[in-house]
Design a protein around this motif. Sequence first.
Motif, mmCIF file in Angstrom:
data_model
loop_
_atom_site.group_PDB
_atom_site.id
_atom_site.type_symbol
_atom_site.label_atom_id
_atom_site.label_comp_id
_atom_site.label_asym_id
_atom_site.label_seq_id
_atom_site.Cartn_x
_atom_site.Cartn_y
_atom_site.Cartn_z
ATOM 1 N N GLY A 51 0.820 -1.198 0.000
ATOM 2 C CA GLY A 51 0.000 0.000 0.000
ATOM 3 C C GLY A 51 0.857 1.253 0.000
ATOM 4 O O GLY A 51 1.878 1.336 0.694
ATOM 5 N N GLY A 52 0.433 2.231 -0.795
ATOM 6 C CA GLY A 52 1.148 3.502 -0.847
ATOM 7 C C GLY A 52 0.500 4.521 0.076
ATOM 8 O O GLY A 52 -0.538 5.083 -0.256
ATOM 9 N N VAL A 53 1.076 4.736 1.231
ATOM 10 C CA VAL A 53 0.556 5.701 2.196
ATOM 11 C C VAL A 53 1.669 6.696 2.516
ATOM 12 O O VAL A 53 2.757 6.302 2.940
ATOM 13 N N THR A 54 1.394 7.980 2.320
ATOM 14 C CA THR A 54 2.337 9.015 2.707
ATOM 15 C C THR A 54 2.190 9.267 4.201
ATOM 16 O O THR A 54 1.078 9.489 4.691
ATOM 17 N N LEU A 55 3.294 9.225 4.942
ATOM 18 C CA LEU A 55 3.257 9.305 6.409
ATOM 19 C C LEU A 55 4.057 10.501 6.903
ATOM 20 O O LEU A 55 5.042 10.914 6.290
ATOM 21 N N ARG A 56 3.608 11.055 8.018
ATOM 22 C CA ARG A 56 4.368 12.105 8.689
ATOM 23 C C ARG A 56 4.268 11.869 10.193
ATOM 24 O O ARG A 56 3.177 11.947 10.771
ATOM 25 N N PRO A 57 5.400 11.573 10.841
ATOM 26 C CA PRO A 57 5.368 11.331 12.283
ATOM 27 C C PRO A 57 5.112 12.622 13.046
ATOM 28 O O PRO A 57 5.240 13.733 12.522
ATOM 29 N N GLY A 58 4.767 12.488 14.295
ATOM 30 C CA GLY A 58 4.496 13.622 15.168
ATOM 31 C C GLY A 58 3.625 13.156 16.309
ATOM 32 O O GLY A 58 3.223 11.982 16.381
ATOM 33 N N GLN A 59 3.336 14.058 17.240
ATOM 34 C CA GLN A 59 2.415 13.673 18.314
ATOM 35 C C GLN A 59 1.046 13.345 17.734
ATOM 36 O O GLN A 59 0.353 12.456 18.237
ATOM 37 N N LEU A 60 0.651 14.079 16.718
ATOM 38 C CA LEU A 60 -0.499 13.695 15.901
ATOM 39 C C LEU A 60 0.066 13.149 14.590
ATOM 40 O O LEU A 60 0.339 13.901 13.653
ATOM 41 N N ALA A 61 0.312 11.847 14.532
ATOM 42 C CA ALA A 61 0.902 11.231 13.342
ATOM 43 C C ALA A 61 -0.157 11.125 12.251
ATOM 44 O O ALA A 61 -1.311 10.774 12.521
ATOM 45 N N LEU A 62 0.239 11.420 11.010
ATOM 46 C CA LEU A 62 -0.699 11.460 9.901
ATOM 47 C C LEU A 62 -0.307 10.475 8.807
ATOM 48 O O LEU A 62 0.872 10.233 8.555
ATOM 49 N N GLY A 63 -1.326 9.940 8.131
ATOM 50 C CA GLY A 63 -1.135 9.114 6.952
ATOM 51 C C GLY A 63 -2.179 9.491 5.912
ATOM 52 O O GLY A 63 -3.331 9.768 6.253
ATOM 53 N N LEU A 64 -1.792 9.532 4.649
ATOM 54 C CA LEU A 64 -2.699 9.924 3.571
ATOM 55 C C LEU A 64 -2.448 9.028 2.373
ATOM 56 O O LEU A 64 -1.312 8.873 1.931
ATOM 57 N N THR A 65 -3.513 8.427 1.857
ATOM 58 C CA THR A 65 -3.375 7.555 0.690
ATOM 59 C C THR A 65 -4.393 7.940 -0.371
ATOM 60 O O THR A 65 -5.507 8.383 -0.060
ATOM 61 N N ALA A 66 -3.994 7.797 -1.624
ATOM 62 C CA ALA A 66 -4.834 8.098 -2.779
ATOM 63 C C ALA A 66 -4.193 7.449 -3.989
ATOM 64 O O ALA A 66 -3.003 7.118 -3.964
ATOM 65 N N PRO A 67 -4.950 7.241 -5.068
ATOM 66 C CA PRO A 67 -4.312 6.742 -6.289
ATOM 67 C C PRO A 67 -3.195 7.668 -6.739
ATOM 68 O O PRO A 67 -3.264 8.891 -6.535
ATOM 69 N N ALA A 68 -2.166 7.109 -7.340
ATOM 70 C CA ALA A 68 -1.054 7.928 -7.807
ATOM 71 C C ALA A 68 -1.435 8.751 -9.033
ATOM 72 O O ALA A 68 -0.842 9.798 -9.281
ATOM 73 N N GLU A 69 -2.451 8.287 -9.788
ATOM 74 C CA GLU A 69 -2.830 8.957 -11.028
ATOM 75 C C GLU A 69 -4.343 9.000 -11.157
ATOM 76 O O GLU A 69 -5.054 8.133 -10.632
ATOM 77 N N ALA A 70 -4.836 10.014 -11.862
ATOM 78 C CA ALA A 70 -6.255 10.117 -12.202
ATOM 79 C C ALA A 70 -6.361 10.821 -13.542
ATOM 80 O O ALA A 70 -5.445 11.540 -13.963
ATOM 81 N N GLN A 71 -7.499 10.648 -14.221
ATOM 82 C CA GLN A 71 -7.655 11.224 -15.551
ATOM 83 C C GLN A 71 -9.033 11.872 -15.670
ATOM 84 O O GLN A 71 -10.032 11.339 -15.192
#
Length: 538
Positions: A278-298
């Motif tokens: 799975g492709g999930v963009t992550l950012r650590p922190g006290q409020l840790a975040l993850g964001l996933t979406a298709p890499a491409e759309a048309q």
Amino acid sequence: MLLAVPSLASAATPLSFENEFVRVVVNPGPKEAGRFSISTTGGDPSRPESARKPLIFGGTTPWTSYTTLTIDGTSYVFGGPTSRRAGKAARYGDLIGTPQVTSTSITHTGRLGDVEVVQELALVRGPSTRMLDTVRITYRLKNVGTTTRRVGLRVMLDTMLGSNDGAPVRAGTEAITAACALTGKAVPDYWQAFDSVANPTVISQGSLRGEGLTPPDKLLFADWGSFADEPWEPTLAPGQGFIRKGETDPDTATALLWNPEPLAPGATRVLSTAYGIGGVTLRPGQLALGLTAPAEAQFLHERTQPFTVAGYLENAGGFDARDVTLTLTVPEGLELIAGQPELHFAALPKGQTVQGSWTLRPNGAASGTLPLVLAGRSANVEANQITREIQVDVPSPRLKTLPERRQVPSETNGLPTVVLAPVVLAPATGFAAARLELTYDPAVIRAFDVSRGRAFVEKNVLLPGWQFDLSQPGRVVITATRGEAAPLTQAEVNLAIIQFRAVAPGTSTLRLTEAVLTNGRGERIPVETTETSITVLH
């Protein structure tokens, strides 16, 4: 790309192929033949800790995941029989021939009653990563009998992430914390499994919708034991957890069900799903975040497909968070069609995760690399923000005649062969009028008529202003306008159909030497043209 094929001297050698991201192993049998496992090799390049981790349990002798067909109400398991728990009491058919192994796929063929089944495991690009880190799992079901059968399919995956056999599963807006069945519109575009947003070992993704995939009628999450004992659909009790049935260990598994449908003699039904990294963009922190979406759309006007974005927020701090918000900011070029842009949570206990799900769609206002921004905020915990980019394509208008080069006989039923060559504009954006000139070789073919396309018909009424000229051999001129009718904006529109008659053997190029398209304001629409050809055979 590496592959391993069993030799005659060692029938127990597993079938496998791998690349720099994942490895697929298929049990050669005879027991449990055809069952498979998936693991990472290098895994996600952005997370070295994801290397050499299982995604589907089984290692080099997979047996815990298996596939079931229901034929007229009777369940059969695909592949070789087993003496172990997973499908032990089920009916089995026969495998046909030898497995076909390439550097990117393994194919098995079996026969279950009147149904021939082909299982194909093949590497494809992951929708959220665009890397070859995903396995497409395809079944082709063909009725080789003489009677219509009702045939359904279940694919059970014994998911395992690294050493975590009870990994949390997340689908849509929910974290799956108890056994459940999702049906109809509740079936998400994809589901993901990972143990932590702040510090995941490995992230897997099951893709259910997309190019070449067949959404299941039902998606089940339960403990592995329930699926192992029941080859079709187990009974799930309200609140039933993921402790392996009859044992004490957590063990999450997933099953995809496609309902039985009539399969006529000679008919084939193809069902596909995909599973991988799975492709999930992550950012650590006290409020840790993850964001996933298709890499491409048309963007394709009325054919534009929406897609799902999922965001995760984990309280990785040492105390409970108050008044928490999770906000998705959508850029120009994308529009939000389902879901609230900002989600509110009164409290988020430490170590807990919440998630949001949004449905987006390209709107044609912008193209290229577009940023999605997810922000997490709290009244008493430091805020955090993450950006994930998505490549949005807005195709340029293109004018073409035949979709491919054509070869035709010189005669059909004793008369010169007639070839129809449509002139198609894709996409059409504000299209109002056209002047086209097409050239060809009159020694090979001859244009004898031109029919107007749907671009110049409105509510079944022929629009005025349609003209064509065939007076010069080797040249077709079309002049047409939509007049008072509104300009056209759609994914594809037919401008004309040119009718040719074969004259003599040879090859004639069809070339659009002039293509002037205008919009409702009289402005010229830039357009690309493509050449094609018609070959008349002896």
